[in-house]
Design an enzyme around this catalytic site. Sequence first.
Site, PDB file in Angstrom:
ATOM      1  N   TYR A 169      55.362  46.740  25.665  1.00 38.46           N
ATOM      2  CA  TYR A 169      55.926  48.014  26.106  1.00 38.46           C
ATOM      3  C   TYR A 169      56.220  47.982  27.599  1.00 38.46           C
ATOM      4  O   TYR A 169      55.798  47.073  28.311  1.00 38.46           O
ATOM      5  CB  TYR A 169      54.986  49.174  25.756  1.00 38.46           C
ATOM      6  CG  TYR A 169      53.756  49.283  26.629  1.00 38.46           C
ATOM      7  CD1 TYR A 169      52.713  48.377  26.514  1.00 38.46           C
ATOM      8  CD2 TYR A 169      53.643  50.296  27.588  1.00 38.46           C
ATOM      9  CE1 TYR A 169      51.583  48.481  27.316  1.00 38.46           C
ATOM     10  CE2 TYR A 169      52.514  50.408  28.386  1.00 38.46           C
ATOM     11  CZ  TYR A 169      51.487  49.488  28.250  1.00 38.46           C
ATOM     12  OH  TYR A 169      50.379  49.582  29.056  1.00 38.46           O
ATOM     13  N   LYS A 186      52.428  42.531  28.823  1.00 32.06           N
ATOM     14  CA  LYS A 186      52.228  43.975  28.682  1.00 32.06           C
ATOM     15  C   LYS A 186      52.174  44.337  27.199  1.00 32.06           C
ATOM     16  O   LYS A 186      53.099  44.916  26.629  1.00 32.06           O
ATOM     17  CB  LYS A 186      53.321  44.755  29.436  1.00 32.06           C
ATOM     18  CG  LYS A 186      52.896  46.178  29.752  1.00 32.06           C
ATOM     19  CD  LYS A 186      53.758  46.744  30.846  1.00 32.06           C
ATOM     20  CE  LYS A 186      53.621  48.252  30.986  1.00 32.06           C
ATOM     21  NZ  LYS A 186      52.278  48.730  31.258  1.00 32.06           N
ATOM     22  N   GLU A 231      41.638  44.801  37.986  1.00 37.03           N
ATOM     23  CA  GLU A 231      42.566  45.932  38.142  1.00 37.03           C
ATOM     24  C   GLU A 231      41.997  47.141  37.418  1.00 37.03           C
ATOM     25  O   GLU A 231      40.926  47.060  36.819  1.00 37.03           O
ATOM     26  CB  GLU A 231      43.950  45.568  37.581  1.00 37.03           C
ATOM     27  CG  GLU A 231      43.922  45.238  36.100  1.00 37.03           C
ATOM     28  CD  GLU A 231      45.269  44.797  35.538  1.00 37.03           C
ATOM     29  OE1 GLU A 231      46.310  45.219  36.049  1.00 37.03           O
ATOM     30  OE2 GLU A 231      45.253  44.037  34.548  1.00 37.03           O
ATOM     31  N   LEU A 252      47.973  42.572  35.161  1.00 32.99           N
ATOM     32  CA  LEU A 252      49.381  42.875  34.925  1.00 32.99           C
ATOM     33  C   LEU A 252      50.006  43.141  36.297  1.00 32.99           C
ATOM     34  O   LEU A 252      49.503  43.993  37.045  1.00 32.99           O
ATOM     35  CB  LEU A 252      49.517  44.125  34.047  1.00 32.99           C
ATOM     36  CG  LEU A 252      50.969  44.443  33.729  1.00 32.99           C
ATOM     37  CD1 LEU A 252      51.454  43.582  32.566  1.00 32.99           C
ATOM     38  CD2 LEU A 252      51.160  45.906  33.401  1.00 32.99           C
TER      39      LEU A 252
HETATM   40  N1  PMP Z   1      47.825  47.240  35.273  1.00 32.67           N
HETATM   41  C1  PMP Z   1      47.732  47.740  34.031  1.00 32.67           C
HETATM   42  C2  PMP Z   1      46.663  47.225  33.118  1.00 32.67           C
HETATM   43  C3  PMP Z   1      48.628  48.722  33.592  1.00 32.67           C
HETATM   44  O1  PMP Z   1      48.570  49.207  32.348  1.00 32.67           O
HETATM   45  C4  PMP Z   1      49.607  49.212  34.504  1.00 32.67           C
HETATM   46  C5  PMP Z   1      50.546  50.295  34.101  1.00 32.67           C
HETATM   47  N2  PMP Z   1      51.403  49.910  33.091  1.00 32.67           N
HETATM   48  C6  PMP Z   1      49.652  48.657  35.785  1.00 32.67           C
HETATM   49  C7  PMP Z   1      48.746  47.680  36.140  1.00 32.67           C
HETATM   50  C8  PMP Z   1      50.680  49.127  36.795  1.00 32.67           C
HETATM   51  O2  PMP Z   1      51.957  48.717  36.451  1.00 32.67           O
HETATM   52  P1  PMP Z   1      53.257  49.513  36.923  1.00 32.67           P
HETATM   53  O3  PMP Z   1      53.157  49.654  38.397  1.00 32.67           O
HETATM   54  O4  PMP Z   1      54.376  48.660  36.486  1.00 32.67           O
HETATM   55  O5  PMP Z   1      53.204  50.845  36.245  1.00 32.67           O
END
Ligand code: PMP
Length: 293
Positions: free
Chosen positions: A33, A147, A180, A205
């Site tokens: 996603y 993701k 994270e 991620l």
């Molecule tokens: N880490 C994880 C585990 C996440 O789910 C997200 C949000 N999708 C992020 C980091 C931040 O990613 P983004 O800045 O692309 O929203």
Amino acid sequence: MSRIAYVNGQYVPHSQGSVHIEDRGYQFADGVYEVFAVHGGKLIGEQGHLDRLTHSLGELQIKWPMGKRSLMVVVRQVVQRNHVKNGLVYLQITRGVARRDHPFPAECQSALVITARKMPPLDKAALSKGVGVITIPDIRWQRKDIKSIALLPNCLGKQQARSVGAYEAWMYNEKDEITEGTSANAWIVTKSGELVTRQVGQSILNGITRLAVIEAARASGLAFSERAFSRQEAAEAKEAFVTSSTSHVKAVTRIDGKPVGNGHVGELTANLLDLYVDFIESKGGPVVTNRWN
Ligand code: PMP
């Protein structure tokens, strides 16, 4: 006004959107996603999201349901049909429908669902209020760079945070390093003033917001480090914040119930929020979007 979803080739009322009971996303979490922020009527970080989606699909050998250009036409349609000026787009691609069996089916049409939701406009004052995070063991699989829609550890962690009144849970690995948050990247300003976020790899991620903040910091000459940081460093940090497409740059003022620095939103955090907002408003998102693991 009723919401409209895009489901496998059709725009349908949100409440009537449905997928097959043997969709592999439903049975195996066999899908990926993306969440795009919409800010002032514009999609943020479009290229970054597409590049990350390319990575996720590629790593799982899931076929694109349609070409990238057509996909973005549909994304924009969903934004327009839902009259979203500020909010988010959720896009999910699964391997598709097949008789339940673990190996990939020989023939399968990837399934595509896109929804959009209005949210209050980015509010600097609200983002600067400061939230609490807790720290929890990172119990996820070893490919956090993908993701994937398999988010049960993330849901458990977020629920644990919310059950004690915290906004987010920061996960730590077997080396006691913070990886994270459950749905956001983690940042600290160490007690010696170093701005740090974990380096990219299979253990996090790589957020599109993270990349935008890095570019915004670089453009204004702010030094930062991409490296592992420990729970201990986080506990002793002067400042902390999280980044994500929905949290933007959100100040963290408590970690495991203890104040971060003096317990108030840090100067650098506030500065980075300003830089980030200016950056996405002028550039639309990060330019360098090819490092996923
Ligand atoms: N880490 C994880 C585990 C996440 O789910 C997200 C949000 N999708 C992020 C980091 C931040 O990613 P983004 O800045 O692309 O929203």
